[in-house]
Design an enzyme around this catalytic site. Structure first.
Site, short mmCIF file in Angstrom:
data_model
loop_
_atom_site.label_atom_id
_atom_site.label_comp_id
_atom_site.label_asym_id
_atom_site.label_seq_id
_atom_site.Cartn_x
_atom_site.Cartn_y
_atom_site.Cartn_z
N LYS A 59 2.23 11.24 -11.48
CA LYS A 59 1.68 10.41 -12.28
C LYS A 59 2.51 9.25 -12.52
CE LYS A 59 -1.51 13.12 -15.08
NZ LYS A 59 -2.08 13.41 -16.60
N ARG A 83 0.62 -1.24 0.07
CA ARG A 83 -0.06 -0.15 0.00
C ARG A 83 1.00 1.24 0.07
NH1 ARG A 83 -2.65 -3.08 3.50
NH2 ARG A 83 -4.72 -3.97 3.05
N HIS A 140 -0.64 12.12 -29.91
CA HIS A 140 -1.15 10.83 -29.49
C HIS A 140 -1.49 10.04 -30.77
CE1 HIS A 140 -1.94 11.42 -25.00
NE2 HIS A 140 -0.73 10.88 -25.13
N GLU A 187 9.09 18.82 -24.72
CA GLU A 187 8.49 19.06 -23.53
C GLU A 187 8.98 20.29 -22.53
OE1 GLU A 187 5.67 17.26 -22.79
OE2 GLU A 187 5.93 15.37 -23.55
N ASN A 229 -1.23 18.94 -21.15
CA ASN A 229 -1.40 18.16 -22.52
C ASN A 229 -1.42 18.92 -23.73
OD1 ASN A 229 -1.79 15.87 -20.53
ND2 ASN A 229 -3.97 16.28 -20.52
N LYS A 270 6.05 23.12 -14.37
CA LYS A 270 5.22 22.19 -14.31
C LYS A 270 4.80 22.04 -12.59
CE LYS A 270 4.24 17.17 -14.50
NZ LYS A 270 4.61 16.02 -15.56
N ARG A 289 -4.65 21.27 -14.88
CA ARG A 289 -3.33 20.39 -15.09
C ARG A 289 -3.70 19.88 -16.66
NH1 ARG A 289 -0.23 15.94 -11.65
NH2 ARG A 289 1.11 15.11 -13.10
N HIS A 334 8.13 10.27 -28.36
CA HIS A 334 6.93 10.91 -27.78
C HIS A 334 7.03 12.46 -27.80
CE1 HIS A 334 3.53 11.89 -25.10
NE2 HIS A 334 4.55 12.64 -24.38
N GLU A 347 -5.41 16.57 -11.78
CA GLU A 347 -5.70 17.15 -13.20
C GLU A 347 -7.37 17.18 -13.42
OE1 GLU A 347 -3.36 15.01 -16.72
OE2 GLU A 347 -5.36 15.37 -17.81
N HIS A 355 -0.70 17.28 -27.24
CA HIS A 355 -0.82 15.82 -27.02
C HIS A 355 -1.88 15.00 -27.79
CE1 HIS A 355 2.27 16.53 -24.07
NE2 HIS A 355 2.37 15.14 -23.73
N1 LIG Z 1 4.51 10.27 -15.40
C1 LIG Z 1 4.42 11.35 -16.29
O1 LIG Z 1 3.77 12.35 -15.84
C2 LIG Z 1 4.79 11.19 -17.75
C3 LIG Z 1 5.06 12.23 -18.26
C4 LIG Z 1 5.67 12.26 -19.69
C5 LIG Z 1 6.13 10.97 -19.97
N2 LIG Z 1 5.88 9.75 -19.40
C6 LIG Z 1 6.31 8.68 -19.79
O2 LIG Z 1 7.88 8.59 -19.98
C7 LIG Z 1 7.96 7.62 -20.74
C8 LIG Z 1 9.08 8.31 -21.85
O3 LIG Z 1 10.22 8.41 -21.19
P1 LIG Z 1 11.65 8.91 -21.74
O4 LIG Z 1 11.56 9.67 -23.00
O5 LIG Z 1 12.56 9.13 -20.58
O6 LIG Z 1 11.99 7.40 -22.36
P2 LIG Z 1 12.76 6.00 -21.90
O7 LIG Z 1 12.60 5.83 -20.30
O8 LIG Z 1 12.50 4.75 -22.59
O9 LIG Z 1 14.33 6.46 -21.98
C9 LIG Z 1 14.73 6.73 -23.45
C10 LIG Z 1 16.09 5.96 -23.96
O10 LIG Z 1 16.99 6.53 -23.42
C11 LIG Z 1 17.87 5.53 -22.55
N3 LIG Z 1 18.71 6.25 -21.67
C12 LIG Z 1 18.04 6.84 -20.23
N4 LIG Z 1 18.90 7.72 -19.84
C13 LIG Z 1 20.03 7.76 -20.46
C14 LIG Z 1 21.27 8.53 -20.51
N5 LIG Z 1 21.45 9.24 -19.31
N6 LIG Z 1 22.21 8.32 -21.40
C15 LIG Z 1 22.02 7.64 -22.50
N7 LIG Z 1 20.79 6.75 -22.39
C16 LIG Z 1 19.79 6.91 -21.54
C17 LIG Z 1 16.71 4.66 -22.11
O11 LIG Z 1 17.38 3.35 -21.37
C18 LIG Z 1 16.18 4.38 -23.46
O12 LIG Z 1 16.51 3.77 -24.09
C19 LIG Z 1 6.88 7.09 -21.63
O13 LIG Z 1 6.64 5.81 -21.15
C20 LIG Z 1 5.78 8.05 -21.18
O14 LIG Z 1 4.31 7.51 -20.99
C21 LIG Z 1 5.42 9.90 -18.12
ZN LIG Z 2 4.03 14.26 -23.09
#
Ligand SMILES: NC(=O)c1ccc[n+]([C@@H]2O[C@H](COP(=O)([O-])OP(=O)(O)OC[C@H]3O[C@@H](n4cnc5c(N)ncnc54)[C@H](O)[C@@H]3O)[C@@H](O)[C@H]2O)c1
Ligand SMILES: [Zn+2]
Length: 375
Positions: free
Chosen positions: A143, A121, A256, A185, A249, A231, A245, A269, A241, A252
């Site tokens: 999130k 939990r 999407h 972003e 988006n 943010k 909030r 993304h 949200e 987006h």
């Molecule tokens: N929770 C939220 O509010 C929120 C907001 C935006 C996106 N997201 C989520 O985040 C995810 C995307 O995140 P991302 O863009 O970081 O992708 P990711 O976590 O897949 O990282 C991208 C790539 O970079 C590599 N990597 C990470 N750090 C590195 C570094 N310092 N040097 C070299 N390589 C490195 C990773 O291993 C991966 O291959 C999606 O799943 C999305 O849904 C969540």
């Molecule tokens: Zn985004």
């Protein structure tokens, strides 16, 4: 070094932003949070690049440290990966005094955050984001989620971390495209809420497009911290949200659509959101909400950050289905985020696909070199 403070019903925590914050601030956060056991959740890529980076900071604190290594990739943001974390925590006899450290990009952060929200939990989690996107966006705000076969981020929870360590040093190894996607972003926060930051980004476009260089962090630290601040403000106003909030988006809705219609293969993304923001700015101008000059400024900053994408054939019926499939869809319309000026985003509730379709077609022609459709 900058420290921002988040204060919401789900928790109050610091975000430390700068070069070297892992060594300067992680020990203190761990000491404050962890009691017996710390489990670092990371992936195979981070483990290869940074096998020991967190360890010195953790040695300062009398806790046992274990590591759980996930496969790398969005396709592993699943219940199976989550289950592996639960298995490991059970094997380690973790309890509610255990602290998780999410060490990686947004994928690791979202999975580890959700594990921390649900195991026993709820356990404390520290976020140590290593991509620009995670540093500026996903590690902040609480999130967390994993994907379901039928829906991205379909299974999740709100879980505020106990602290966030944004260490710019990690950006040095980040691939160029990942950097640009994160920049989209970062710029988004300026476009929706901070006209002064946007102006500064415009003025320093050259630095924005250059790779971060060791020892020269002033520019990055400045823009990153100001972007995260937006943010933080928005999340503080509306943690769950329920109203404002949603402006996060911005871009987006079309973003999407681009991601799902290309099965997530055409772009990252952030890049999809970059094109989506250009479309949202275009629609805002066409609706008479956004002055033409502001539209040009938005396109001017975003264009160098995105690579052109070609979508598979798309007719109006498919377009509507994709727009409404967006989980933010309510009945037959979506909450579309518009701009009323640089730094002023707003919700336009009840926007229908039928309104967006002609604008989308004109966007393809009038803002060339970003998006095209086959056939
Ligand atoms: N929770 C939220 O509010 C929120 C907001 C935006 C996106 N997201 C989520 O985040 C995810 C995307 O995140 P991302 O863009 O970081 O992708 P990711 O976590 O897949 O990282 C991208 C790539 O970079 C590599 N990597 C990470 N750090 C590195 C570094 N310092 N040097 C070299 N390589 C490195 C990773 O291993 C991966 O291959 C999606 O799943 C999305 O849904 C969540
Ligand atoms: Zn985004």
């Amino acid at each position: 070094m900058h420290t921002l403070h988040v204060n919401v019903a789900g928790g109050a925590y610091p975000i430390h932003i700068g070069a070297g914050t892992v060594s300067s601030h992680l020990p203190e956060l761990v000491a404050r949070t962890a009691q017996e056991l710390v489990v670092i959740v990371t992936n195979e890529t981070l483990l290869r690049l940074y096998p020991e980076t967190l360890l010195p900071a953790l040695r300062a604190v009398p806790v046992r440290v274990e590591t759980e290594v996930l496969r790398d990739g969005e396709q592993y943001k699943t219940l199976e990966s989550l289950s592996r974390i639960y298995d490991r925590l059970m094997d380690l006899h973790a309890n509610r005094k255990t602290t998780l450290i999410a060490f990686g990009g947004g994928v690791v952060g979202d999975i580890a955050g959700f594990a921390a929200a649900t195991f026993m939990r709820g356990l404390p989690v520290l976020q140590v984001p290593t991509t620009l996107l995670a540093q500026v966006d996903s590690s902040v705000g609480g999130k967390t989620a994993v994907n379901h076969r039928l829906g991205k981020n379909a299974i999740g929870a709100f879980k505020q971390p106990s602290g966030v360590i944004v260490d710019l040093e990690f950006l040095r190894t980040l691939p160029e495209r990942e950097l640009r996607a994160g920049l989209c972003e970062l710029v988004k926060h300026a476009i929706i809420r901070d006209a002064v930051l946007f102006r500064d980004l415009e003025a320093q476009a050259k630095q924005l497009l250059a790779r971060p260089v060791a020892g020269d962090w002033a520019f990055w630290e400045d823009v990153l911290h100001r972007s995260v601040q937006v943010k933080v403000q928005v999340v503080q106003e509306d943690e769950r949200e329920e109203h404002i909030r949603a402006i996060l988006n911005f871009g987006h809705t079309l973003g999407h659509l681009i991601e799902t219609h290309t099965d997530y293969t055409a772009c990252l993304h952030g890049e999809a959101v970059g094109i989506g923001m250009c479309f949202a700015a275009f629609a805002s101008r066409e609706w008479g909400l956004l002055p033409a000059l502001d539209f040009q400024r938005v396109i001017g900053v975003l264009r160098p950050l995105v690579s052109p994408v070609t979508l598979p054939a798309l007719d109006e019926a498919a377009f509507s289905a994709l727009i409404l499939h967006d989980k933010k869809a309510a009945q037959q319309a979506v909450k579309f985020i518009v701009l009323k000026g640089v730094g002023q985003a707003d919700r336009r509730d009840k926007t229908t696909p039928a309104e967006l379709w002609p604008l989308f077609q004109r966007f393809l022609v009038e803002v060339p070199g970003m998006l095209s459709v086959q056939g």
